[in-house]
Design an enzyme around this catalytic site. Structure first.
Site, PDB file in Angstrom:
ATOM      1  N   HIS A  80     -15.137   5.088  27.498  1.00  0.00           N
ATOM      2  CA  HIS A  80     -15.387   3.641  27.506  1.00  0.00           C
ATOM      3  C   HIS A  80     -16.840   3.396  27.093  1.00  0.00           C
ATOM      4  O   HIS A  80     -17.631   4.319  26.998  1.00  0.00           O
ATOM      5  CB  HIS A  80     -15.149   3.079  28.918  1.00  0.00           C
ATOM      6  N   GLY A  81     -17.176   2.131  26.882  1.00  0.00           N
ATOM      7  CA  GLY A  81     -18.572   1.788  26.571  1.00  0.00           C
ATOM      8  C   GLY A  81     -19.016   2.350  25.239  1.00  0.00           C
ATOM      9  O   GLY A  81     -20.154   2.821  25.098  1.00  0.00           O
TER      10      GLY A  81
ATOM     11  N   GLY B 139     -21.275  -2.525  27.471  1.00  0.00           N
ATOM     12  CA  GLY B 139     -22.357  -3.379  26.952  1.00  0.00           C
ATOM     13  C   GLY B 139     -23.465  -2.540  26.343  1.00  0.00           C
ATOM     14  O   GLY B 139     -23.295  -1.335  26.104  1.00  0.00           O
TER      15      GLY B 139
ATOM     16  N   ASP C 245      -6.674  -3.513  29.222  1.00  0.00           N
ATOM     17  CA  ASP C 245      -7.933  -2.809  29.487  1.00  0.00           C
ATOM     18  C   ASP C 245      -8.368  -3.095  30.937  1.00  0.00           C
ATOM     19  O   ASP C 245      -8.409  -4.256  31.356  1.00  0.00           O
ATOM     20  CB  ASP C 245      -8.979  -3.341  28.489  1.00  0.00           C
ATOM     21  N   HIS C 246      -8.698  -2.056  31.680  1.00  0.00           N
ATOM     22  CA  HIS C 246      -9.138  -2.201  33.078  1.00  0.00           C
ATOM     23  C   HIS C 246      -8.208  -3.091  33.900  1.00  0.00           C
ATOM     24  O   HIS C 246      -8.644  -4.062  34.540  1.00  0.00           O
ATOM     25  CB  HIS C 246     -10.572  -2.745  33.161  1.00  0.00           C
TER      26      HIS C 246
ATOM     27  N   GLU D  61      -8.109   5.837  35.580  1.00  0.00           N
ATOM     28  CA  GLU D  61      -9.576   6.006  35.598  1.00  0.00           C
ATOM     29  C   GLU D  61     -10.055   6.666  36.882  1.00  0.00           C
ATOM     30  O   GLU D  61      -9.598   6.349  37.973  1.00  0.00           O
ATOM     31  CB  GLU D  61     -10.271   4.649  35.420  1.00  0.00           C
TER      32      GLU D  61
END
Ligand code: 13P
Length: 287
Positions: free
Chosen positions: A207-208, A178, A84-85, A135
């Site tokens: 995402h998120g 978050g 991830d990332h 991304e």
């Protein structure tokens, strides 16, 4: 079965549902995710941030644990083990460690550099049969030290990256890692719609996933989102269940301090959160 994320995401995009990426932190997290996927007969993507990889002593440990657990637990649903990332170096470390999927987050580079590095990784992943997420436009908020400003992606840049042959594309559309702040303006569906129009069949990644209202999740899926990442929500449910166990003094009675007992309510809470998300995303029964 450890697989690249490609087939599961192509099927999800065509079938108008999304596969959940659930980030893992340790053995309990991994076991909860795998067992829930099997119980729900759902494909699953296990996300590993660079910070979580380091916490678990390195990507090789993670890959070995996931592969062994799939075998020991007799998991037959498709499972992708995904960075991830990822940084450029982190991507190569995960390729070497035996991950089946990586994300190269080049969103903080100028677009030409993001294109060049992504292009190189497209070739490496194709050779290895791995899936690659790219991304464009950063995701807001902070995740494991990766801080994003949260600007919406430029649809033309999304097309440029999609055309390189990546497997899936994460595009910032006002989403934040978050918890969402009270004054959050919501997802930009105009941006998502414009991206999907230019990128066609490309599975898009949201995402998120923590705290996005159900109606927005459903609308995002209808506009081409085929992978949704959830991390914080599992952490919150694990923490709340563990807090309850301790506040009720259960660790003080009998053998309640045994880590297998102490961590069990949190483990069950992660399972419940993942099941709820799989139902919402529509991936149940799609293995
Ligand atoms: P949340 O922590 O907000 O669920 O986001 C997870 C994520 O996007 C992982 O990349």
């Amino acid at each position: 079965m450890l697989v690249s994320a490609k087939d599961m995401l192509v099927k999800a995009k065509a079938g108008k549902y999304a596969v959940g990426q659930f980030n893992i932190n340790n053995l309990e997290w991994t076991k909860a995710a795998l067992i829930t996927a099997q119980e729900c007969n759902s494909p699953i993507i296990l996300g590993v941030s660079e910070g979580a990889g380091k916490y678990m002593t390195g990507f090789k440990t993670v890959a070995a644990m996931v592969k062994a657990m799939i075998e020991e637990l007799k998991i037959t649903v498709p499972v992708a083990l995904h960075l991830d990332h990822g940084t450029y170096d982190g991507c190569y470390k995960c390729i070497e460690a035996g991950f089946s999927s990586i994300m190269f987050d080049g969103s903080h580079y100028p677009i030409d550099e993001n294109v060049a590095k992504t292009k190189e990784l497209v070739e490496v992943c194709a050779e290895k049969g791995m899936s690659l997420e790219a991304e464009v436009g950063s995701i807001g908020g902070e995740e494991d030290g990766v801080i994003g400003k949260g600007e919406c992606a430029d649809p033309a840049e999304c097309k440029q990256i999609a055309d390189l042959g990546v497997t899936m594309l994460a595009a910032g559309i006002g989403n934040i890692h978050g918890k969402y702040p009270e004054n959050w303006e919501g997802l930009s569906f105009e941006t998502l719609d414009a991206i999907q129009k230019l990128t066609g069949d490309m599975p898009l990644v949201l995402h998120g996933g923590t705290g996005i209202p159900e109606d927005m999740i459903k609308k995002a899926i209808s506009l081409g989102v085929a992978k949704i990442n959830v991390n914080t929500e599992c952490q919150l449910s694990f923490a709340a269940a563990t807090r309850k166990y301790i506040e009720e003094g259960k660790d003080l009675s009998g053998k309640g301090f045994d880590p297998r007992k102490l961590l069990n309510p949190g483990f069950e809470a992660i399972k419940a959160t993942i099941k709820e998300k799989m139902e919402l995303f529509g991936s149940v029964g799609k293995a």
